[in-house]
Scaffold this motif. Structure first.
Motif, PDB file in Angstrom:
ATOM      1  N   ARG A  27      71.614 111.502  48.814  1.00 58.62           N
ATOM      2  CA  ARG A  27      73.118 112.687  48.067  1.00 58.62           C
ATOM      3  C   ARG A  27      72.373 114.084  47.685  1.00 58.62           C
ATOM      4  NH1 ARG A  27      77.782 111.112  44.306  1.00 58.62           N
ATOM      5  NH2 ARG A  27      75.543 111.056  42.954  1.00 58.62           N
ATOM      6  N   ARG A  28      71.295 112.981  46.900  1.00 61.07           N
ATOM      7  CA  ARG A  28      70.692 115.031  46.383  1.00 61.07           C
ATOM      8  C   ARG A  28      69.969 116.001  47.928  1.00 61.07           C
ATOM      9  NH1 ARG A  28      68.903 111.868  42.341  1.00 61.07           N
ATOM     10  NH2 ARG A  28      67.431 111.380  43.219  1.00 61.07           N
TER      11      ARG A  28
ATOM     12  N   THR B 157      72.429 117.059  49.775  1.00 60.62           N
ATOM     13  CA  THR B 157      73.237 118.138  49.076  1.00 60.62           C
ATOM     14  C   THR B 157      72.067 119.566  49.558  1.00 60.62           C
ATOM     15  OG1 THR B 157      74.428 117.365  47.865  1.00 60.62           O
ATOM     16  CG2 THR B 157      74.121 119.604  47.202  1.00 60.62           C
TER      17      THR B 157
ATOM     18  N   GLN C 253      72.821 123.075  51.118  1.00 61.58           N
ATOM     19  CA  GLN C 253      72.590 124.354  50.725  1.00 61.58           C
ATOM     20  C   GLN C 253      71.795 125.282  51.256  1.00 61.58           C
ATOM     21  OE1 GLN C 253      72.092 122.906  46.237  1.00 61.58           O
ATOM     22  NE2 GLN C 253      74.654 122.508  46.338  1.00 61.58           N
TER      23      GLN C 253
END
Length: 134
Positions: free
Chosen positions: A104-105, A108, A112
């Motif tokens: 997930r990190r 993300t 971004q």
């Protein structure tokens, strides 16, 4: 009270084919048969299948379920073996959660980093591998 395979299936939310599969691999005992050669299940099979379903819903493998059933068949047996299986499974679940958190990190951060624009300048494509041939 005898249950048909359909009754057992509905009572445990298990597909009929899965019930048959569990019989074939020995998780469920071969059921008694009626005079018409239909499978006839009782409360013991209902309880056993409910246990299997719940264990599978919690992510235990068929081998782990088989081991727990084997241990539970001896009511006088110490529960340390089942505790060990559950603890090992919990460690595996925690490892998967850590892996998913890292994923997930990373996703993300990649999302971004995208500023919009054209595919030629897409940071997501670049992050996934400029040699991907896209």
């Amino acid at each position: 009270m005898a249950l048909t395979i359909g009754d057992l299936s509905k009572a445990t939310a298990t597909k009929v084919e899965t019930v048959r599969y569990y019989e074939r691999i020995g998780l469920l005992p071969k059921p008694a048969r009626t005079q018409g050669n239909y499978r006839a299940y009782g409360q013991a099979e209902l309880g056993r299948l409910s246990f299997i379903r719940r264990a599978r819903d919690l992510g235990f493998s068929l081998d782990q379920v088989r081991a727990m059933l084997g241990l539970s068949d001896d009511q006088a047996c110490d529960c340390a073996g089942i505790d060990r299986i559950a603890r090992e499974h919990l460690q595996e679940v925690e490892r998967k959660i850590a892996d998913l958190t890292a994923l997930r990190r990373e996703l993300t951060a990649v999302i971004q980093s995208c500023d919009g624009g054209t595919i030629a300048d897409c940071r997501i494509i670049e992050a996934l591998g400029p040699s991907a041939g896209i």
